[in-house]
Design an enzyme around this catalytic site. Sequence first.
Site, PDB file in Angstrom:
ATOM      1  N   SER A 182       1.192   2.878   7.496  1.00  0.00           N
ATOM      2  CA  SER A 182       1.579   1.482   7.273  1.00  0.00           C
ATOM      3  C   SER A 182       2.833   1.064   8.028  1.00  0.00           C
ATOM      4  CB  SER A 182       1.760   1.224   5.777  1.00  0.00           C
ATOM      5  OG  SER A 182       2.629   2.175   5.204  1.00  0.00           O
ATOM      6  N   HIS A 210      -4.878  -0.039   5.637  1.00  0.00           N
ATOM      7  CA  HIS A 210      -4.717  -0.769   6.902  1.00  0.00           C
ATOM      8  C   HIS A 210      -5.883  -0.553   7.866  1.00  0.00           C
ATOM      9  CE1 HIS A 210      -0.693  -1.894   5.712  1.00  0.00           C
ATOM     10  NE2 HIS A 210      -0.580  -0.659   5.256  1.00  0.00           N
ATOM     11  N   LYS A 245      -5.161  -6.816   1.949  1.00  0.00           N
ATOM     12  CA  LYS A 245      -4.709  -6.787   3.345  1.00  0.00           C
ATOM     13  C   LYS A 245      -5.756  -7.484   4.212  1.00  0.00           C
ATOM     14  CE  LYS A 245      -1.286  -3.476   2.274  1.00  0.00           C
ATOM     15  NZ  LYS A 245      -0.995  -2.145   1.821  1.00  0.00           N
TER      16      LYS A 245
HETATM   17  C1  LIG Z   1      -0.321  -1.587   0.690  1.00  0.00           C
HETATM   18  C2  LIG Z   1      -0.674  -0.167   0.576  1.00  0.00           C
HETATM   19  C3  LIG Z   1      -1.079   0.391  -0.643  1.00  0.00           C
HETATM   20  C4  LIG Z   1      -0.998  -0.358  -1.933  1.00  0.00           C
HETATM   21  O1  LIG Z   1      -1.959  -1.360  -2.026  1.00  0.00           O
HETATM   22  P1  LIG Z   1      -1.690  -2.609  -2.971  1.00  0.00           P
HETATM   23  O2  LIG Z   1      -3.021  -3.165  -3.223  1.00  0.00           O
HETATM   24  O3  LIG Z   1      -0.784  -3.519  -2.231  1.00  0.00           O
HETATM   25  O4  LIG Z   1      -1.052  -2.059  -4.220  1.00  0.00           O
HETATM   26  C5  LIG Z   1      -1.515   1.694  -0.649  1.00  0.00           C
HETATM   27  N1  LIG Z   1      -1.526   2.445   0.472  1.00  0.00           N
HETATM   28  C6  LIG Z   1      -1.099   1.951   1.652  1.00  0.00           C
HETATM   29  C7  LIG Z   1      -1.141   2.813   2.867  1.00  0.00           C
HETATM   30  C8  LIG Z   1      -0.651   0.641   1.736  1.00  0.00           C
HETATM   31  O5  LIG Z   1      -0.204   0.157   2.896  1.00  0.00           O
END
Ligand SMILES: *Cc1c(COP(=O)(O)O)cnc(C)c1O
Length: 401
Positions: A182, A210, A245
Site C-alpha cells: 500500500s 490494492h 478502494k
Molecule cells: C486499506 C487496506 C486494508 C484495510 O481495508 P479497509 O477496508 O480500509 O479497512 C487492508 N489491507 C491493506 C493492504 C490496505 O491497504
Amino acid sequence: MTRLPEFLQARLAERRAQQLYRSHKTLAAAPGPVALVDGRELVAFSSNDYLGLAAHPEVIAAQQRGAALGAGATASHLVNGHFAIHQQLQDKIAEVTGREAALLFGSGYMANVGVINALVGRGDTVVQDKLNHASLIDGGRLSGAQYLRFIHNDLDALEVQLRRAREKGTGNILLAVDGVYSMDGDTAPLAQMATLCARYDAWLMVDEAHGFGAMGSDLFPHAGSVAAAGLDQDSAPIVMGTLGKAAGNAGAFVAGSKALIDYLTQFARTYIYTTGMPPAIAAGCVRALELMQELPLQQTLVARIAYFRQRAAVLGLPLEASASAIQPLVLGCEKTVLRVSEALQASGYLVGAIRPPTVPAGTARLRITLSALHSEEQIDGLLNALNSALQREKNAAGEAS
Ligand SMILES: *Cc1c(COP(=O)(O)O)cnc(C)c1O
C-alpha cells in the site's frame, strides 16, 4: 501513575516534536478527482478510488436504491442481517475473482483480523512480510500463533522462516502477504511464494486491497495480483479484498473455496459478532463491480500509470519500481515531505504525506496515487509542481551547506 489529561498532553507533545503529528483535511465530497478542501479546489492524487467509482453517478444511484431496503442491516449476518442483495454481491465477487464463494466483512481491517484468528492460534505459526499492512500485523499478533517476519519480498528470507516453522513442529503455517504494497506500490512475488507454500505445507493468504479491480489476468481482469501471477484457488486459497478502494464503496470480502467460506462463517469472530453490511453499500458494490466489467476503466488506469512514469522519468524524478496505481516518491526526511506536500497543495494538488509509523523510520514519502479519472494535463500539472518544489528543496539544501 499519571493523570489522564497529563498523559495525553505529554504523548501529543512528543508526536508534534517528532514531526509525526497528524490532522484531518476536511473534504466536501469524494474527489472526482477534484476535491473541495477548506473551500479550495485541489486535484487529488491521494485517494484509493483507482477506477473513479466512488463518484460514479450509477454507483451512487445504486446505493440510493439499496437504501430503500433499509438504512441498516438491523442485525449480524447470521441473525437477520443477511439480505438478498448481500448474497447477490457475494455471488458477484466469486464470479469476478474466479473463486467458488465469497464472504462479506465490515472492513478490510476486520477481514484480516478475523481470517487470521479463525485459521491459526497457539501452536501454529503466522509468517508475514515486514511491510505488511497494519491489519495483517495486528491480526497475527492477536492470534497467539508464533509470529515470524521476513525482509520485504525476500524469498530466501521467507524460506528460512518457513523451514524454521516447519521444523519446529506439527502446527499449521499461514503465510500472509499484501499482493500490492500500500505504501510502495510494488507486488509480492506470489507465484514463487505459492511454490514455497506447497513445499512447506503452508497456507497462502493474499491481501488484495490494492490489487482487486486494478489488475488481473485475461480470464479474470479484475481479480487482482493473484490472477496476474497466474494463481488459482488451489495455489492461492485465501484471498481478501476491499470494497472501499477500486470498488469505490466500503467493506471487504474473503474469496475462496466453499469450504473456506463455510468455515469462516462459523469461526471468524469479526464476521459473526458485528452488524451486517448496510444494504445501500452492498447495492453500490454490485453496480461498481458490474461497471468494472462493462467500462474500460482499468485500461484507462493502466494508460495513466504508464503516462505518469514516462513523464516522471523525463523529469528525472526518483521513481520506485511500481507498476501499480501507487507511485511513491521516497524523500526520507519527515520535514521535507511535509514541506513538499504543502508546496503541492499551494499549487493545487493533494498528495499524501506518509510518515512513520505508517512507513519505516527514514523513509517518509509522498504517496501519489493515480486514477482512471486523472487527465494527462492533470498529471503533467502535478509533475511540474513536484519538480519545482523538489528543485527549491535542493537549492535550499545547497545554501544551507
Ligand atoms: C486499506 C487496506 C486494508 C484495510 O481495508 P479497509 O477496508 O480500509 O479497512 C487492508 N489491507 C491493506 C493492504 C490496505 O491497504
